[in-house]
Design an enzyme around this catalytic site. Structure first.
Site, PDB file in Angstrom:
ATOM      1  N   TYR A 178       0.849  -1.191   0.000  1.00 28.68           N
ATOM      2  CA  TYR A 178       0.000   0.000   0.000  1.00 28.68           C
ATOM      3  C   TYR A 178       0.882   1.237   0.000  1.00 28.68           C
ATOM      4  O   TYR A 178       1.838   1.322   0.767  1.00 28.68           O
ATOM      5  CB  TYR A 178      -0.893  -0.010   1.247  1.00 28.68           C
ATOM      6  CG  TYR A 178      -1.822   1.179   1.368  1.00 28.68           C
ATOM      7  CD1 TYR A 178      -2.877   1.365   0.475  1.00 28.68           C
ATOM      8  CD2 TYR A 178      -1.671   2.103   2.391  1.00 28.68           C
ATOM      9  CE1 TYR A 178      -3.740   2.442   0.600  1.00 28.68           C
ATOM     10  CE2 TYR A 178      -2.536   3.181   2.525  1.00 28.68           C
ATOM     11  CZ  TYR A 178      -3.568   3.348   1.627  1.00 28.68           C
ATOM     12  OH  TYR A 178      -4.419   4.421   1.760  1.00 28.68           O
TER      13      TYR A 178
ATOM     14  N   ASP B  15       9.240   2.482  -0.071  1.00 26.14           N
ATOM     15  CA  ASP B  15       8.191   3.144   0.701  1.00 26.14           C
ATOM     16  C   ASP B  15       8.370   2.733   2.158  1.00 26.14           C
ATOM     17  O   ASP B  15       7.993   1.643   2.569  1.00 26.14           O
ATOM     18  CB  ASP B  15       6.805   2.745   0.181  1.00 26.14           C
ATOM     19  CG  ASP B  15       5.693   3.464   0.941  1.00 26.14           C
ATOM     20  OD1 ASP B  15       5.960   4.006   2.030  1.00 26.14           O
ATOM     21  OD2 ASP B  15       4.552   3.473   0.436  1.00 26.14           O
TER      22      ASP B  15
ATOM     23  N   LYS C  14       4.184   8.806   8.778  1.00 24.67           N
ATOM     24  CA  LYS C  14       3.892   8.244  10.101  1.00 24.67           C
ATOM     25  C   LYS C  14       4.838   8.750  11.199  1.00 24.67           C
ATOM     26  O   LYS C  14       4.635   9.860  11.679  1.00 24.67           O
ATOM     27  CB  LYS C  14       3.827   6.718  10.018  1.00 24.67           C
ATOM     28  CG  LYS C  14       2.675   6.302   9.079  1.00 24.67           C
ATOM     29  CD  LYS C  14       2.228   4.869   9.165  1.00 24.67           C
ATOM     30  CE  LYS C  14       0.913   4.713   8.407  1.00 24.67           C
ATOM     31  NZ  LYS C  14       0.967   3.930   7.203  1.00 24.67           N
TER      32      LYS C  14
END
Ligand SMILES: *Cc1c(COP(=O)(O)O)cnc(C)c1O
Length: 442
Positions: free
Chosen positions: A148, A243, A278
């Site tokens: 994702y 990522d 995050k």
């Protein structure tokens, strides 16, 4: 107290939200869709704990889906936010703190020489893709099923996270045009990577992947796979994009590159671009993409690839991120997190073994998943054959006993530095009952 009364206020608040917000949530992962039923509505958090608006207390293994590695309302982070807010919320002009955060990230993460701050992981991934295409003047991108990268149109193909949970790995509204240049392969499928490059090599701008996957549950890469991806991208002049929105500052101070390096899984040559989010915002909205200076100099205003943001580098968000990273740099909790996480996962595994419950515990540092699956999970095809009904039963049995897990088989759980052996052992005691209950019911 009946079951219903225990969650009465949450039920009412959620129904009110559902009348005005689609599904009652501002991000689908929160809706408990993967386990059936309605979410609890949160009032506050402190350290390893959260409380819902009915006053129920939970040991939290969600940590806002990854950012809160220091736990909830860490005093240093709260103080930094308060201080920044008093000086004004946003200027749309440079501040010194942005540079400090950028310097800190570049110091920590290998192969990141320059960095641009944005407001979310989605934005960071989207911008990194644009940069890879601009830099190489090519259009095709390779991604992997179950990875994702936020809700970027061109990457919403077999996406993990709540897209998997909700069974919409390919979203309506994403045009065939915007995914026409996306090649989606299976994770850990080395032959498929080589084949795709053999066929399309000269038109591939880049490969984006989670170097440790968190978004189909935790899945580790094989050494061959990462090496093949690095070799092929290099051979054909494509960029490799890690990522690390979830793994950055989570699995190690240096992120997945450092963590995988210790396991002998990280190729000698690192990625060309790294996407972050995050933890670098410490619970406030911050994303970032960075990499080799020569590539980053393609970004506007010094280069021809446009990317902007009214609130990018926002002083309050940056203060929260800086305070979090400084605390991590000072305390280096990674060995502690490793020990706690091992204690929890070994404990869970032992309970499952005793109950003869088929399972896989997959973990990287303080991110982990208990898969109800007969086979080790190495890709999306295997992940989706997990026993999701059993997971749902487990989830509710844990929640009822005061342990808040991610509400999907396909999401990673997180342990924070605010957790201690007390919380881990309490969780194991609860899991002993919850897992036995799963078996009785299925
Ligand atoms: C969470 C996540 C994203 C998206 O970040 P948002 O801030 O939710 O947009 C992208 N990539 C990975 C690996 C993630 O875990």
């Amino acid at each position: 107290m009946t079951f219903l009364n225990k969650y009465q206020r949450s039920r009412e608040a959620f129904r009110r939200a559902c009348r005005i917000i689609p599904g009652g949530v501002n991000s689908p992962a929160r809706a408990f869709g993967g386990v059936g039923g309605e979410p609890i509505v949160i009032e506050r958090g402190q350290g390893a704990y959260i409380w819902d608006i009915d006053g129920n207390q939970y040991i939290d293994y969600v940590g806002s889906w990854g950012p809160l590695i220091l736990g909830h309302a860490h005093p240093a982070v709260v103080a930094a936010i308060e201080q920044a807010a008093r000086k004004g919320t946003s200027f749309g002009a440079p501040t010194e703190a942005e540079t400090e955060l950028a310097e800190l990230i570049c110091r920590a993460i290998p192969n990141v020489e320059m960095i641009r701050l944005v407001n979310s992981g989605t934005e960071a991934a989207m911008s990194a893709i644009r940069l890879a295409r601009g830099y190489t003047r090519r259009e095709r991108i390779i991604k992997f099923a179950g990875c994702y990268h936020g809700h970027v149109d061109s990457l919403l193909v077999q996406a993990g996270s709540s897209a998997t949970t909700l069974g919409v790995p390919n979203s309506l509204g994403v045009t065939s045009g915007s995914t026409a240049d996306t090649i989606c392969l299976h994770y850990n499928d080395t032959a498929a990577v080589e084949q795709a490059f053999a066929q399309f090599g000269s038109t591939i701008a880049g490969v984006i992947l989670e170097p440790i996957v968190g978004n189909m549950g935790v899945v580790l890469p094989t050494r061959d796979f990462l090496q093949a991806v690095r070799d092929e991208t290099r051979r054909y002049g494509a960029l490799l994009i890690y990522d690390e929105v979830m793994t950055g500052f989570r699995v190690a101070w240096g992120g997945a590159q450092e963590y995988l390096g210790k396991l002998g899984l990280q190729p000698a040559e690192g990625p060309d671009l790294v996407v972050l989010g995050k933890i670098i915002g410490g619970g406030l909205p911050v994303g970032a993409y960075g990499g080799r200076a020569e590539i980053m100099k393609f970004v506007a205003p010094v280069g021809p690839v446009f990317q902007a943001g009214t609130l990018s580098g926002n002083p309050i968000a940056v203060a929260s991120g800086l305070a979090t990273l400084r605390e991590l740099e000072r305390t280096r909790p990674y060995e502690y997190l490793e020990q706690l996480s091992r204690r929890l996962c070994e404990g869970l595994s032992e309970i499952c073994h005793r109950l003869d419950l088929p399972h896989q515990i997959q973990r990287a540092g303080s991110m982990w998943t208990l898969f109800f699956n007969e086979q080790p999970v190495s890709d999306y095809r295997i992940a989706i054959h997990s026993h999701t009904k059993r997971f749902a039963r487990f989830f509710w049995a844990m929640l009822e006993r005061g342990v808040y897990l991610p509400c999907s088989q396909f999401e990673a759980a997180f342990i924070s530095a605010a957790h201690g052996e007390r919380e881990i052992d309490a969780t194991l005691a609860v899991a002993r009952q919850a897992l036995a209950e799963c078996l009785e019911n299925y």
